[in-house]
Write a protein that holds these residues in place. Structure first.
Motif, PDB file in Angstrom:
ATOM      1  N   SER A 163       0.731  -1.298  -0.066  1.00 25.46           N
ATOM      2  CA  SER A 163      -0.015   0.001   0.016  1.00 25.46           C
ATOM      3  C   SER A 163       0.873   1.225  -0.036  1.00 25.46           C
ATOM      4  CB  SER A 163      -1.064   0.067   1.317  1.00 25.46           C
ATOM      5  OG  SER A 163      -0.235   0.020   2.464  1.00 25.46           O
ATOM      6  N   GLN A 202      11.765  -6.487  -8.418  1.00 23.86           N
ATOM      7  CA  GLN A 202      10.687  -6.127  -9.199  1.00 23.86           C
ATOM      8  C   GLN A 202      10.120  -7.734  -9.561  1.00 23.86           C
ATOM      9  OE1 GLN A 202      12.162  -3.717 -12.481  1.00 23.86           O
ATOM     10  NE2 GLN A 202      11.097  -1.782 -11.420  1.00 23.86           N
ATOM     11  N   ARG A 231       7.039  -8.801  -7.752  1.00 24.77           N
ATOM     12  CA  ARG A 231       6.028  -7.979  -7.815  1.00 24.77           C
ATOM     13  C   ARG A 231       5.139  -8.103  -9.032  1.00 24.77           C
ATOM     14  NH1 ARG A 231       4.989  -3.769  -5.210  1.00 24.77           N
ATOM     15  NH2 ARG A 231       4.996  -2.150  -6.689  1.00 24.77           N
ATOM     16  N   ASP A 269       2.677  -9.790  -9.830  1.00 28.36           N
ATOM     17  CA  ASP A 269       1.299 -10.231  -9.548  1.00 28.36           C
ATOM     18  C   ASP A 269       0.781  -8.762  -9.487  1.00 28.36           C
ATOM     19  OD1 ASP A 269       1.325 -13.017  -9.722  1.00 28.36           O
ATOM     20  OD2 ASP A 269       1.113 -13.134  -7.543  1.00 28.36           O
ATOM     21  N   ARG A 270       1.310  -7.852  -8.833  1.00 28.00           N
ATOM     22  CA  ARG A 270       0.880  -6.231  -8.465  1.00 28.00           C
ATOM     23  C   ARG A 270       0.690  -5.656  -9.953  1.00 28.00           C
ATOM     24  NH1 ARG A 270      -2.226  -2.392  -7.333  1.00 28.00           N
ATOM     25  NH2 ARG A 270      -1.207  -0.445  -6.821  1.00 28.00           N
ATOM     26  N   TYR A 271       2.017  -5.929 -10.851  1.00 33.31           N
ATOM     27  CA  TYR A 271       1.923  -5.217 -12.078  1.00 33.31           C
ATOM     28  C   TYR A 271       0.826  -5.540 -12.891  1.00 33.31           C
ATOM     29  CZ  TYR A 271       6.685  -4.222 -10.405  1.00 33.31           C
ATOM     30  OH  TYR A 271       8.193  -4.056  -9.881  1.00 33.31           O
ATOM     31  N   GLU A 283      -2.018  -6.794 -12.103  1.00 35.13           N
ATOM     32  CA  GLU A 283      -3.338  -6.330 -11.323  1.00 35.13           C
ATOM     33  C   GLU A 283      -3.475  -4.902 -11.845  1.00 35.13           C
ATOM     34  OE1 GLU A 283      -4.689  -5.086  -6.775  1.00 35.13           O
ATOM     35  OE2 GLU A 283      -2.790  -5.618  -7.239  1.00 35.13           O
ATOM     36  N   VAL A 284      -2.541  -4.185 -11.904  1.00 36.96           N
ATOM     37  CA  VAL A 284      -2.594  -2.815 -12.410  1.00 36.96           C
ATOM     38  C   VAL A 284      -2.796  -2.552 -13.808  1.00 36.96           C
ATOM     39  CG1 VAL A 284      -1.524  -0.256 -12.626  1.00 36.96           C
ATOM     40  CG2 VAL A 284      -1.199  -1.794 -10.519  1.00 36.96           C
ATOM     41  N   CYS A 319       6.809  -0.652 -15.028  1.00 40.70           N
ATOM     42  CA  CYS A 319       7.364  -1.231 -13.449  1.00 40.70           C
ATOM     43  C   CYS A 319       7.769  -0.110 -12.506  1.00 40.70           C
ATOM     44  CB  CYS A 319       8.347  -2.216 -13.727  1.00 40.70           C
ATOM     45  SG  CYS A 319       7.806  -3.979 -14.449  1.00 40.70           S
ATOM     46  N   VAL A 360       4.649   1.951 -11.220  1.00 43.81           N
ATOM     47  CA  VAL A 360       3.845   1.189 -10.075  1.00 43.81           C
ATOM     48  C   VAL A 360       4.795   1.111  -8.848  1.00 43.81           C
ATOM     49  CG1 VAL A 360       2.730  -0.893  -9.585  1.00 43.81           C
ATOM     50  CG2 VAL A 360       2.697  -0.046 -11.935  1.00 43.81           C
ATOM     51  N   ASP A 361       6.022   0.898  -9.086  1.00 45.52           N
ATOM     52  CA  ASP A 361       7.002   1.014  -8.125  1.00 45.52           C
ATOM     53  C   ASP A 361       6.898   2.304  -7.249  1.00 45.52           C
ATOM     54  OD1 ASP A 361       7.546  -1.719  -8.243  1.00 45.52           O
ATOM     55  OD2 ASP A 361       9.412  -1.378  -9.319  1.00 45.52           O
ATOM     56  N   ASP A 413       3.665   2.814  -5.340  1.00 54.32           N
ATOM     57  CA  ASP A 413       3.169   1.838  -4.438  1.00 54.32           C
ATOM     58  C   ASP A 413       4.248   2.404  -3.050  1.00 54.32           C
ATOM     59  OD1 ASP A 413       1.289   0.607  -5.661  1.00 54.32           O
ATOM     60  OD2 ASP A 413       2.541  -1.243  -5.949  1.00 54.32           O
TER      61      ASP A 413
END
Length: 469
Positions: free
Chosen positions: A2, A81, A84, A86-88, A90-91, A194, A197-198, A201
């Motif tokens: 988050s 990275q 991460r 799954d997070r990328y 997702e976005v 990436c 998003v990094d 986040d």
């Protein structure tokens, strides 16, 4: 992950582990670290390891080792990275749903044809938006069996600008930016995506990096805006040039930062020198890590390229060696003496450091100098002995040995006083005693101050060698 709620300064150093931590990367990390420390903020380390073909665990370790050597421990991280993904994804799914990204079925060959056509027409070579959805536009049929890339729907009107905290205002027309690929056909995200998003986040507030990233910045700002994210402040550092004004390369010393450790440079000296490559505090050339943190601000970062100067680095390193505690120097040099075949416990090594440090530029200089005391004794060259140790010299040495054996205190002051007395009694100048004494006791014609050398070698060893001669 988050987004951090704090409004504190948060910087990041985000190297790609495709090689060692080089000088430019180390300087970038230092400026990010110092900026965060100055503002009581947070320094984040992020390893951008999505280039699977070139990223290696050895390179990751080299980065971590280099930062540890320079004393730049991150407050958070290292984050990787590749952990991460799954997070990328997702976005990207959210952007596809929101219409800020779209699937593109143009093959690399198709895109190259588009670019060639644009070049032939005198336009900037770029993707032409064939698969970009627009109201009333009919898209081509989907090629059978072809997996699409995902492209970011970049604004086509207006301009993207920012106030660069180093270079000043920069503006780039959005028409200059095509719809960049943010995910490859296999679903793996691309670098620019990436990073965005990094930074989002991780709540990065200030991005300080090399000016080779200037062209990436408007793309990243536009993606952040599409995500509704806060835009960090950006600052782009000019490159470091070699002494000849050309781009820094291996022949200039652009090697792993850890090779400077091997070469005998102190990390505190390297931090001081790196900080002065593109930053200044008045005319101060020498300062502590604490002063760097206290003084550091981006207003004093220069817009012009810095120039690497090995002679200046040696001067800075020599200063730190002179200022260092002798016992601390002994601990740093001991392993280097062992690697040369010496025994660092053979004498009072701290005393050796005190004798040698004023003329040393590196720890390796100290180790080599210390071999006079820690290395095996080698007799002087016979020709040198024949030239300088005649009957008169032997008489002087015998007199010195007898009186030295009777000294109440075996220290530099007592030995210097004895030598001075003998010169007066025998009516000779210093070379007549000093050179034979050096040759017989050390095997060398030249040494540091002979009284200090004899004091460190010790009474027993000195008298033993004089007797053998």
């Amino acid at each position: 992950m988050s987004t951090p709620a704090s409004s504190a300064v948060r910087t990041r150093f985000a190297p790609s582990p495709t090689g060692y931590l080089h000088l430019g990367g180390a300087r970038t990390a230092l400026f990010c670290w110092a900026f965060a420390r100055h503002h009581n903020g947070v320094f984040v380390l992020r390893i951008e390891d999505t280039d699977l073909a070139r990223s290696t665990p050895e390179a990751v370790q080299a980065i971590l080792d280099g930062m540890a050597w320079l004393g730049m421990q991150p407050d958070e991280g290292p984050f990787y990275q590749m952990q991460r993904m799954d997070r990328y994804r997702e976005v990207i799914a959210q952007m596809l749903e929101a219409g800020t990204a779209y699937h593109c079925y143009s093959s690399p060959e198709d895109v190259e044809v588009m670019r060639a056509k644009a070049r032939a027409e005198g336009r900037k070579p770029r993707y032409d938006g064939t698969w970009r959805p627009e109201p009333g536009k009919t898209l081509p049929p989907v090629p059978e069996g072809r997996k699409p890339v995902v492209r970011f729907r970049n604004p086509q009107e207006g301009a993207t600008g920012w106030h660069d905290i180093i270079k000043g205002p920069i503006t780039i027309d959005n028409a200059e930016l095509d719809d960049l690929v943010i995910a490859r056909p296999d679903g793996t995200p691309t670098y620019n995506f990436c990073v965005v998003v990094d930074d989002w986040d991780m709540g990065i507030t200030h991005v300080i990096r090399g000016d080779d990233h200037v062209n990436n910045t408007p793309r990243q700002i536009n993606i952040l805006r599409a995500l509704g994210a806060t835009i960090p402040e950006y600052g782009h550092l000019p490159m470091i040039l070699g002494p000849d004004g050309e781009k820094l390369s291996k022949r200039h010393g652009a090697v792993s930062i850890m090779e400077y450790d091997t070469a005998g440079y102190l990390p505190e000296a390297m931090v001081n020198y790196l900080a002065r490559l593109g930053w200044s505090h008045g005319n101060d050339e020498l300062f502590t890590r604490e002063q760097l943190v206290q003084w550091f601000d981006t207003h004093s970062l220069t817009k012009s390229a810095a120039q690497w100067d090995p002679k200046k680095l040696n001067w800075v390193n020599a200063h730190y060696i002179k200022q260092a505690d002798n016992t601390d120097l002994a601990q740093r040099v001991a392993a280097r003496i062992q690697s040369l075949g010496g025994d660092p416990q053979a004498v009072d090594l701290a005393a050796v450091m005190g004798l040698l440090k004023d003329r040393a530029e590196t720890l390796n200089d100290l180790a080599e100098g210390a071999m006079l005391f820690c290395g095996p004794y080698t007799c002087a060259d016979p020709d040198l002995l024949a030239t300088h140790v005649d009957d008169a010299a032997r008489g002087l040495l015998a007199d010195f040995a007898a009186k030295a054996a009777a000294l109440a205190e075996w220290d530099t002051e007592s030995l210097d006083a004895l030598i001075k007395t003998l010169l007066q009694e025998h009516g000779v100048k210093m070379p007549k005693l000093g050179i034979p004494l050096r040759l017989v006791v050390t095997g060398r014609k030249q040494t540091p101050s002979i009284g200090a050398v004899l004091a460190i070698l010790g009474r027993e060893r000195v008298l033993e060698r004089l007797a053998a001669a």
